[in-house]
Scaffold this active site. Structure first.
Site, mmCIF file in Angstrom:
data_model
loop_
_atom_site.group_PDB
_atom_site.id
_atom_site.type_symbol
_atom_site.label_atom_id
_atom_site.label_comp_id
_atom_site.label_asym_id
_atom_site.label_seq_id
_atom_site.Cartn_x
_atom_site.Cartn_y
_atom_site.Cartn_z
ATOM 1 N N ARG A 38 31.533 81.808 57.316
ATOM 2 C CA ARG A 38 30.165 81.498 56.886
ATOM 3 C C ARG A 38 29.422 82.754 56.447
ATOM 4 O O ARG A 38 28.324 82.667 55.888
ATOM 5 C CB ARG A 38 29.370 80.844 58.031
ATOM 6 C CG ARG A 38 29.737 79.410 58.318
ATOM 7 C CD ARG A 38 28.894 78.850 59.447
ATOM 8 N NE ARG A 38 27.715 78.117 58.991
ATOM 9 C CZ ARG A 38 27.671 76.794 58.864
ATOM 10 N NH1 ARG A 38 28.714 76.053 59.160
ATOM 11 N NH2 ARG A 38 26.579 76.206 58.456
ATOM 12 N N TYR A 80 27.710 83.503 52.978
ATOM 13 C CA TYR A 80 26.387 82.900 52.744
ATOM 14 C C TYR A 80 25.333 83.528 53.652
ATOM 15 O O TYR A 80 24.300 83.996 53.189
ATOM 16 C CB TYR A 80 26.477 81.388 52.973
ATOM 17 C CG TYR A 80 25.233 80.644 52.586
ATOM 18 C CD1 TYR A 80 24.752 80.665 51.278
ATOM 19 C CD2 TYR A 80 24.520 79.902 53.522
ATOM 20 C CE1 TYR A 80 23.607 79.974 50.923
ATOM 21 C CE2 TYR A 80 23.377 79.207 53.168
ATOM 22 C CZ TYR A 80 22.921 79.243 51.874
ATOM 23 O OH TYR A 80 21.774 78.558 51.535
ATOM 24 N N SER A 125 24.727 63.283 53.090
ATOM 25 C CA SER A 125 25.340 62.584 51.954
ATOM 26 C C SER A 125 26.736 62.094 52.326
ATOM 27 O O SER A 125 27.117 60.971 51.971
ATOM 28 C CB SER A 125 25.370 63.489 50.725
ATOM 29 O OG SER A 125 25.825 64.776 51.050
ATOM 30 N N ASN A 126 27.515 62.869 53.061
ATOM 31 C CA ASN A 126 28.838 62.399 53.490
ATOM 32 C C ASN A 126 28.744 61.080 54.248
ATOM 33 O O ASN A 126 29.442 60.117 53.927
ATOM 34 C CB ASN A 126 29.505 63.431 54.417
ATOM 35 C CG ASN A 126 30.359 64.433 53.652
ATOM 36 O OD1 ASN A 126 30.270 64.523 52.432
ATOM 37 N ND2 ASN A 126 31.167 65.197 54.368
ATOM 38 N N TYR A 140 32.515 65.938 62.772
ATOM 39 C CA TYR A 140 33.211 67.193 63.051
ATOM 40 C C TYR A 140 32.901 67.637 64.482
ATOM 41 O O TYR A 140 31.732 67.650 64.889
ATOM 42 C CB TYR A 140 32.795 68.284 62.063
ATOM 43 C CG TYR A 140 33.056 67.952 60.601
ATOM 44 C CD1 TYR A 140 33.941 66.945 60.225
ATOM 45 C CD2 TYR A 140 32.421 68.673 59.582
ATOM 46 C CE1 TYR A 140 34.175 66.648 58.885
ATOM 47 C CE2 TYR A 140 32.665 68.383 58.244
ATOM 48 C CZ TYR A 140 33.534 67.366 57.899
ATOM 49 O OH TYR A 140 33.762 67.085 56.575
ATOM 50 N N ARG A 197 20.192 73.630 65.913
ATOM 51 C CA ARG A 197 19.288 74.230 64.928
ATOM 52 C C ARG A 197 18.012 73.398 64.844
ATOM 53 O O ARG A 197 18.067 72.191 64.675
ATOM 54 C CB ARG A 197 19.966 74.276 63.569
ATOM 55 C CG ARG A 197 19.192 75.074 62.567
ATOM 56 C CD ARG A 197 19.826 75.014 61.225
ATOM 57 N NE ARG A 197 20.944 75.911 61.064
ATOM 58 C CZ ARG A 197 21.904 75.700 60.171
ATOM 59 N NH1 ARG A 197 21.903 74.620 59.437
ATOM 60 N NH2 ARG A 197 22.869 76.574 60.025
HETATM 61 N N1 UDP Z 1 29.300 67.450 59.729
HETATM 62 C C1 UDP Z 1 29.981 66.334 60.198
HETATM 63 N N2 UDP Z 1 30.615 65.523 59.305
HETATM 64 C C2 UDP Z 1 30.597 65.747 57.962
HETATM 65 C C3 UDP Z 1 29.888 66.890 57.476
HETATM 66 C C4 UDP Z 1 29.259 67.720 58.386
HETATM 67 O O1 UDP Z 1 30.012 66.073 61.413
HETATM 68 O O2 UDP Z 1 31.183 64.948 57.212
HETATM 69 C C5 UDP Z 1 28.582 68.311 60.697
HETATM 70 C C6 UDP Z 1 28.865 69.802 60.564
HETATM 71 O O3 UDP Z 1 30.004 70.169 61.313
HETATM 72 C C7 UDP Z 1 27.582 70.401 61.100
HETATM 73 C C8 UDP Z 1 26.501 69.384 60.742
HETATM 74 O O4 UDP Z 1 27.208 68.168 60.455
HETATM 75 O O5 UDP Z 1 27.628 70.505 62.511
HETATM 76 C C9 UDP Z 1 25.697 69.772 59.521
HETATM 77 O O6 UDP Z 1 26.618 70.163 58.526
HETATM 78 P P1 UDP Z 1 26.174 70.439 57.024
HETATM 79 O O7 UDP Z 1 27.405 70.831 56.285
HETATM 80 O O8 UDP Z 1 25.376 69.309 56.503
HETATM 81 O O9 UDP Z 1 25.159 71.670 57.078
HETATM 82 P P2 UDP Z 1 25.102 73.028 57.955
HETATM 83 O O10 UDP Z 1 23.868 72.875 58.763
HETATM 84 O O11 UDP Z 1 26.317 73.141 58.825
HETATM 85 O O12 UDP Z 1 25.023 74.094 56.938
#
Ligand code: UDP
Length: 233
Positions: free
Chosen positions: A65, A68, A112-113, A127, A199
C-alpha cells in the site's frame, strides 16, 4: 482503489509525487489556489481512533500500500513546503472512503463490489473476518466539503472530509443484501496485505472551519448507488 493503484505502483508514486510537483509549479507561476485531494491513507493502519488531523499515522513504508500512502504523504509535504517557501495558496483535504453513482463496476472497492455482486446474484466477497471497519461518505457530501474548502479564506488544512458513522464489512454486506433483495451468499477471502483494521474520521475541524458535516446517511446513499448500478447492469 487498492487493486488499481497497486497494479502499477511505480506509476502511482510518480502520479502522486511528480504530479504534485508539476501542479505546484504551475500554481506558483499562475498564482492559483490549489487543492490537494489527499486521503485517510496518510493515517495508515491507525492506532489512534477516530483519526484527528493531528495524528501522524502508522504507515508501512515498504509494503504494497506504500506506493499510495507514502506518495500521498509526500504530496502533502510538497504542498506545505510550497506554501512555506513560496507562499503558494494551498488547500489540503483528507478524503475518507467515498462512494456513489457512476463508480466503475470494476472499481474493486468494497461498496461497488458488494452492490454489483448482490445485483448479479454472485457471492459477496468478504476479505478477512469482515470485522474491519470503514466509515462511508456519499460523494455529494464530499463535493460540498471540497467547494467550501476552496472558498474559505485563511485556512489551508489539512482537514478530514468523511462520514464518521463506522460499519464493519459484515454489516455492510448484510445491508447491501437486504436493500437489493439479493439471494447472494457471503464468502470469505484472504485479507489483503496491510489492510487497515479500522478507520473513522474525527471531523470536528471541518465543522469548526468550514461549517461542514455530512448529511447523507449510508442507507440513503446506498439507495441511490444501488439504483445507479441497477440501471447499468
Ligand atoms: N473489502 C472486502 N471485499 C471486497 C472489497 C473490499 O471485504 O470485495 C474490504 C477490504 O479488505 C477493506 C474494506 O473492504 O477492509 C474497504 O476496502 P476498499 O478497497 O473499499 O477501500 P480501502 O479503505 O481499503 O482503501
Amino acid at each position: 482503489s487498492p487493486p488499481h493503484y497497486q497494479f502499477d505502483p511505480i506509476h502511482t508514486v510518480k502520479t502522486s509525487v511528480l504530479g504534485a510537483l508539476n501542479m505546484l509549479g504551475l500554481a506558483k507561476r499562475c498564482k492559483a489556489r490549489i487543492l490537494q485531494a489527499s486521503t485517510s491513507e496518510v493515517y495508515g493502519d491507525p492506532v489512534v481512533h477516530p483519526q484527528p488531523e493531528t495524528y501522524w499515522g502508522n504507515v508501512n513504508p515498504v509494503g504494497v500500500r506504500s506506493c499510495y500512502d507514502e506518495g500521498k504523504r509526500c504530496a502533502e509535504t510538497l504542498f506545505m513546503d510550497y506554501r512555506r517557501m513560496n507562499g503558494v495558496d494551498i488547500r489540503i483535504i483528507r478524503i475518507f472512503n467515498t462512494y456513489g453513482p457512476r463508480m466503475n463496476p470494476n472499481d474493486g472497492r468494497v461498496v461497488s463490489n458488494f452492490i454489483v455482486q448482490a445485483l448479479k446474484g454472485e457471492d459477496i466477497t468478504i476479505y478477512g473476518t469482515g470485522r474491519q471497519t470503514r466509515s462511508f461518505q456519499y460523494v455529494d457530501d464530499l463535493v460540498e466539503g471540497m467547494v467550501r474548502m476552496m472558498n474559505t479564506e485563511g485556512f489551508s488544512g489539512p482537514v478530514n472530509l468523511g462520514n464518521p458513522v463506522e460499519f464493519t464489512m459484515l454489516e455492510l454486506a448484510e445491508k447491501v443484501i437486504e436493500m437489493t433483495g439479493s439471494s447472494s451468499k457471503t464468502v470469505f477471502r484472504p485479507l489483503p496485505l496491510d489492510d487497515p483494521a479500522q478507520r473513522k474520521p474525527d471531523i470536528r475541524l471541518a465543522g469548526e472551519k468550514l461549517g461542514w458535516k455530512p448529511n447523507i446517511p449510508l442507507e440513503k446513499g446506498l439507495e441511490k448507488t444501488i439504483a445507479y448500478f441497477r440501471s447499468i447492469l
